[in-house]
Scaffold this motif. Structure first.
Motif, PDB file in Angstrom:
ATOM      1  N   LEU A 377       0.794  -1.178   0.212  1.00 28.11           N
ATOM      2  CA  LEU A 377       0.217  -0.193   0.048  1.00 28.11           C
ATOM      3  C   LEU A 377       1.143   1.471  -0.548  1.00 28.11           C
ATOM      4  CD1 LEU A 377      -3.428   1.337   0.168  1.00 28.11           C
ATOM      5  CD2 LEU A 377      -2.551   0.978   2.673  1.00 28.11           C
ATOM      6  N   VAL A 378       1.594   1.011   0.736  1.00 28.72           N
ATOM      7  CA  VAL A 378       3.114   2.307   0.667  1.00 28.72           C
ATOM      8  C   VAL A 378       3.516   2.432  -0.641  1.00 28.72           C
ATOM      9  CG1 VAL A 378       5.119   3.615   2.223  1.00 28.72           C
ATOM     10  CG2 VAL A 378       3.782   1.792   3.426  1.00 28.72           C
ATOM     11  N   THR A 379       3.890   1.365  -0.978  1.00 27.77           N
ATOM     12  CA  THR A 379       4.539   2.002  -2.560  1.00 27.77           C
ATOM     13  C   THR A 379       2.976   2.704  -3.653  1.00 27.77           C
ATOM     14  OG1 THR A 379       5.534  -0.191  -2.681  1.00 27.77           O
ATOM     15  CG2 THR A 379       6.056   0.640  -4.956  1.00 27.77           C
ATOM     16  N   TYR A 380       1.784   2.061  -3.659  1.00 32.41           N
ATOM     17  CA  TYR A 380       1.347   1.893  -4.344  1.00 32.41           C
ATOM     18  C   TYR A 380       0.922   4.184  -4.276  1.00 32.41           C
ATOM     19  CZ  TYR A 380      -0.545  -1.757  -7.066  1.00 32.41           C
ATOM     20  OH  TYR A 380      -0.446  -2.479  -7.752  1.00 32.41           O
ATOM     21  N   ASN A 381       0.885   4.347  -2.830  1.00 30.76           N
ATOM     22  CA  ASN A 381       0.699   5.791  -2.609  1.00 30.76           C
ATOM     23  C   ASN A 381       1.535   6.788  -2.562  1.00 30.76           C
ATOM     24  OD1 ASN A 381      -2.366   5.043  -1.381  1.00 30.76           O
ATOM     25  ND2 ASN A 381      -1.065   4.871   1.447  1.00 30.76           N
ATOM     26  N   THR A 382       3.058   5.911  -2.896  1.00 27.94           N
ATOM     27  CA  THR A 382       4.016   7.047  -2.954  1.00 27.94           C
ATOM     28  C   THR A 382       3.377   7.486  -4.242  1.00 27.94           C
ATOM     29  OG1 THR A 382       5.498   6.129  -1.561  1.00 27.94           O
ATOM     30  CG2 THR A 382       6.480   7.044  -3.368  1.00 27.94           C
ATOM     31  N   LEU A 383       3.496   6.236  -5.500  1.00 26.17           N
ATOM     32  CA  LEU A 383       3.171   6.751  -7.132  1.00 26.17           C
ATOM     33  C   LEU A 383       2.568   7.500  -7.031  1.00 26.17           C
ATOM     34  CD1 LEU A 383       4.315   3.328  -8.385  1.00 26.17           C
ATOM     35  CD2 LEU A 383       4.791   5.125  -8.986  1.00 26.17           C
ATOM     36  N   ILE A 384       1.034   7.558  -6.106  1.00 24.06           N
ATOM     37  CA  ILE A 384      -0.530   8.149  -6.512  1.00 24.06           C
ATOM     38  C   ILE A 384       0.398   9.729  -6.604  1.00 24.06           C
ATOM     39  CG2 ILE A 384      -2.621   8.482  -5.671  1.00 24.06           C
ATOM     40  CD1 ILE A 384      -3.043   4.971  -5.441  1.00 24.06           C
ATOM     41  N   ASN A 385       0.943  10.239  -4.914  1.00 24.37           N
ATOM     42  CA  ASN A 385       1.582  11.286  -5.071  1.00 24.37           C
ATOM     43  C   ASN A 385       2.193  11.297  -5.941  1.00 24.37           C
ATOM     44  OD1 ASN A 385       1.524  13.430  -2.475  1.00 24.37           O
ATOM     45  ND2 ASN A 385       3.637  12.777  -2.265  1.00 24.37           N
ATOM     46  N   GLY A 386       3.048  10.718  -6.558  1.00 21.73           N
ATOM     47  CA  GLY A 386       4.107  11.579  -7.709  1.00 21.73           C
ATOM     48  C   GLY A 386       3.296  11.743  -8.544  1.00 21.73           C
ATOM     49  N   HIS A 387       2.312  11.008  -9.288  1.00 17.98           N
ATOM     50  CA  HIS A 387       1.821  11.381 -10.673  1.00 17.98           C
ATOM     51  C   HIS A 387       1.079  12.563 -10.081  1.00 17.98           C
ATOM     52  CE1 HIS A 387       2.615   7.390 -11.456  1.00 17.98           C
ATOM     53  NE2 HIS A 387       2.546   8.081 -12.672  1.00 17.98           N
ATOM     54  N   CYS A 388      -0.117  13.096  -9.169  1.00 21.40           N
ATOM     55  CA  CYS A 388      -0.511  13.951  -8.465  1.00 21.40           C
ATOM     56  C   CYS A 388       0.329  15.583  -8.184  1.00 21.40           C
ATOM     57  CB  CYS A 388      -0.994  13.924  -6.939  1.00 21.40           C
ATOM     58  SG  CYS A 388      -3.003  12.384  -7.419  1.00 21.40           S
TER      59      CYS A 388
END
Length: 604
Positions: A377-388
Motif C-alpha cells: 500500500l505504501v508503494t502505491y500511495n507513493t506513486l499516486i502522490n508522485g503522479h498527483c
C-alpha cells in the motif's frame, strides 16, 4: 491467644545448601527448593489455628467464600493468625490450600494483612516452588506500598526469611517494582542485595533491564547495565544491540559507537545486527561516510551485507538526493544475488517522485514487478502522490484501480492524496465525488483534505461554499490554520464583501488565532478597492495597536487606494521618485506630500 513471633519463624529448618549464582538465575538450588518441615507448634492446642485448618480442609473442592465455618472465624482473625497458619501449618494443609486461604482473607473488606505476613507467605510459596503465586504476593505488597518503599520491604523480606535460602523473593521484588514503574526502587533492591553479598538476581536484573530499555532514557539503561555487568551479570549481544538501537533512535550515534566498541572488551563479537544498527544510526544523522566505512569493516569481519544493510544505505543516499550512488548500490545488490525488497524499491520510487521524475519512478516500479517483488500500500500511495504532484491525475486514478484489483483497499492517505491533487487542478466536482466515496467508506476528512477542498473552492470563486466547508471543519473538531481563514477572507474581499471578511476575522480571533500581517493585508486590500480609505486607516491603527507590524505590502496597498480614491495628482511621478514604501514614516511622508500637491493652487 499466643502467636508465633518472628524469632520463632526463624527456627524453620535451614536448607542443606545455599543456591549458587548460576542456579539463582533459573530458580534456586535443590536444597532451597525442598519441602520443609515446620517446627512443632509452641501451642499445639491453639484452638484458632485448629479451627482454621479444619474449616479449610473441610471443603477442598468448594470456594472458601462459601465456607460458613470459615466465615464465622473471620471476625476474630488477625494478620498474625495468617502468619502462624502458613509458617507452622499444624495440620499439614497443602500449599495451594493455604494460598487460597491467603487470597480469601486478602480480599475481605476491612481485613488488612501486615507486610510481614505477606512476606512470610511469599517465602513459604517459594519453598514449595509456587513461584508465580509468590510473585503475585510480592506484586500485591508493592502495589500497596508504592514508590520509595524498597528499603522497608527488603528489610521485611529479610526478617521473615527464616530457613528459606531462595533468592527468588528478592528477584520477585525487583520484578514487581519494575512492573510498577518504580525503577529507582528496583535498582535499590539490586544494590541492597549486593551489599549483603547475595547472588546476582539474574531474573530480576534481566527483567528490569528490559523495562529500562523500553521506558527509561538510554543513558539510565546503559548505566544500570554497566553496574550489573560489573556485579557478574553475563554480557550478551542482544542487550548491547538493544542499547545501541535506543541511542541511535534519539540520534546519539557516538554513544552507540562506544557501546559497539565495548562489546569486544566484554568478550562479545558484534553480530550483523550490531553492524546494521550502527550503520542505520549513522545514516539517520546523515553521516553516510561512517556508514559506508562500517559496511567495509563488517565485510572484512566475515559478514556479508544483507537487504537491511543495503536498504539503510540506499535510504540515506536518497535523503541526500544522491540517486546515482543509490542506483550503484542497487546494481551491487543484484550482482551479489541479493533481491531488493519492497522497502528499497519504494524508497527509490519516492525519491524520484519528489524530484519530479515520475517517468523514472514508473520504470523502477516496473523493475520491481519484473523482479517478482509485490508492491504494498505504501508503494502505491507513493506513486499516486508522485503522479498527483505533476498533475498526472489520470495515471493516479489508474493506480487506484490497479491496487483495488490486487486486493488493496485505498486508505485515508490514498484518498487524501488523490483528493488534494484533484482540488489543486480545480476539478471540484470530481473532488466532491471522491469526498462522497470517502464518506461511504467511513473515511473522515482530515486537516489536509479540508484545506485542499477550501483552497479549490476559493480558486473556483465558490467562496460561499468554501465558508460552509470551514464551518463543517470546525464542527468536526478540526482547527483551521491562519492561512485557511485568510484564504476565504480573501475570496470574500475580492468579491467586495468586506463585511463577511471582518466577520471571519472575529471568528478567527475568538477561536484563539492571532491574525498576522498577511490576514490584515487581505482586509486592507478589500477596503481600499472599495474606496473605504478612512476604514483602511482605522484598520492600520488597529493592527499596529495589537502589535502587528505592517509590511511594505500593507503601505503600498494603502497608497494604491489613495491614488485611486484620494484625487491625488502626480502620484506616479512622486512614487517613482520615492520608490517602494517600506515603513510607516515613509508612507506618512508620501501621503502628506501627495495631499499638499493636490491642494496646490496650480492644481486647483
Amino acid at each position: 491467644m499466643a502467636n508465633l513471633s518472628l524469632s520463632k519463624v526463624r527456627l524453620l529448618r535451614r536448607d542443606a545448601s545455599s543456591p549458587s549464582a548460576a542456579a539463582a538465575a533459573a530458580t534456586f538450588s535443590a536444597g532451597a527448593a525442598a519441602w520443609y518441615s515446620p517446627p512443632p507448634p509452641c501451642h499445639p492446642h491453639d484452638p484458632t489455628l485448629s479451627l482454621l485448618s479444619e474449616a479449610i480442609s473441610s471443603s477442598p473442592a468448594k470456594p472458601l467464600s462459601s465456607n460458613s465455618s470459615l466465615r464465622k472465624l473471620l471476625p476474630s482473625l488477625t494478620s498474625d493468625h495468617v502468619t502462624d497458619l502458613v509458617t507452622r501449618n499444624p495440620h499439614g494443609l497443602s500449599p495451594p490450600s493455604l494460598f487460597s486461604f491467603f487470597n480469601f482473607v486478602s480480599a475481605q473488606p476491612g481485613f488488612r494483612l501486615a507486610v510481614g505476613s505477606c512476606c512470610a507467605v511469599a517465602h513459604f510459596l517459594c519453598s514449595h516452588r509456587m513461584f508465580a503465586e509468590a510473585q503475585s504476593v510480592i506484586n500485591l505488597v508493592v502495589s500497596r506500598k508504592g514508590k520509595d518503599s524498597s528499603p522497608s520491604l527488603f528489610r521485611s523480606l529479610l526478617e521473615t526469611r527464616g530457613a528459606h535460602q531462595s533468592v527468588f523473593v528478592f528477584d520477585a521484588l525487583i520484578i514487581a517494582y519494575a512492573d510498577a514503574n518504580c525503577v529507582p526502587d528496583a535498582i535499590q533492591c539490586f544494590r541492597l542485595m549486593r551489599k549483603r553479598n547475595f547472588p546476582v538476581p539474574f531474573r530480576g536484573c534481566g527483567h528490569l533491564l528490559h523495562r529500562m530499555l523500553r521506558n527509561s532514557s538510554p543513558e539510565a539503561a546503559w548505566g544500570f547495565y554497566m553496574e550489573i555487568l560489573h556485579a557478574g551479570y553475563p554480557a550478551n549481544t542482544y542487550s548491547f544491540n538493544n542499547l545501541m538501537s535506543r541511542f541511535c533512535k534519539v540520534g546519539k550515534v557516538k554513544s552507540a559507537r562506544l557501546l559497539f566498541d565495548e562489546m569486544p572488551k566484554r568478550g562479545l563479537a558484534p553480530s550483523i545486527v550490531s553492524f546494521n544498527t550502527l550503520i542505520s544510526g549513522y545514516c539517520k544523522v546523515g553521516d553516510l561516510e561512517e556508514g559506508f566505512g562500517l559496511k567495509r569493516v563488517m565485510e572484512k569481519s566475515g559478514f556479508q551485507a544483507d537487504v537491511f544493510t543495503y536498504g539503510t544505505l540506499i535510504n540515506g543516499l536518497c535523503k541526500e538526493s544522491r540517486i546515482e550512488d543509490a542506483n550503484l548500490l542497487l546494481k551491487e545488490m543484484s550482482e551479489r544475488g541479493i533481491v531488493p525488497n519492497d522497502v528499497i524499491f519504494t524508497t527509490l520510487i519516492d525519491r524520484q517522485c519528489k524530484n519530479g521524475r515520475i517517468d523514472i519512478a514508473t520504470d523502477i516500479y516496473q523493475q520491481m514487478l519484473s523482479t517478482g517483488v509485490r508492491p504494498d500500500l505504501v508503494t502505491y500511495n507513493t506513486l499516486i502522490n508522485g503522479h498527483c504532484r505533476v498533475g498526472a491525475l489520470k495515471e493516479a486514478r489508474k493506480l487506484v484501480e490497479e491496487m483495488k484489483t490486487i486486493g488493496f483497499n485505498p486508505d485515508k492517505i490514498t484518498y487524501t492524496t488523490l483528493f488534494d491533487g484533484i482540488c489543486k487542478e480545480g476539478d471540484i466536482e470530481s473532488a466532491l465525488d471522491i469526498r462522497n466515496e470517502m464518506v461511504e467508506k467511513g473515511i473522515e476528512l482530515d486537516n489536509v483534505a479540508f484545506t485542499a477542498l477550501i483552497s479549490g473552492l476559493c480558486k473556483a470563486g465558490r467562496t460561499v461554499d468554501a465558508e460552509r466547508v470551514l464551518q463543517e471543519m470546525l464542527k468536526v473538531g478540526i482547527r483551521p490554520d491562519d492561512a485557511t481563514y485568510t484564504m476565504i477572507m480573501d475570496g470574500f474581499c475580492k468579491k467586495g464583501d468586506t463585511k463577511m471578511g471582518f466577520k471571519l476575522l472575529k471568528e478567527m480571533q475568538s477561536d484563539g488565532h492571532i491574525p498576522g500581517v498577511v490576514t490584515y493585508n487581505v482586509l486592507m486590500n478589500g477596503l481600499c478597492k472599495q474606496g473605504q480609505m478612512k476604514n483602511a486607516k482605522m484598520l492600520l491603527d488597529a493592527m499596529m495597536n495589537l502589535g502587528v507590524v505592517p509590511d511594505d505590502i500593507t503601505y503600498n496597498i494603502l497608497l494604491d487606494g489613495h491614488c485611486k480614491h484620494g484625487n491625488f495628482v502626480n502620484f506616479g511621478k512622486i512614487r517613482d521618485e520615492k520608490g517602494f514604501i517600506q515603513d510607516y514614516a515613509s508612507y506618512t511622508s508620501l501621503v502628506n506630500e501627495l495631499t499638499k500637491a493636490s491642494k496646490s493652487p496650480r492644481n486647483g
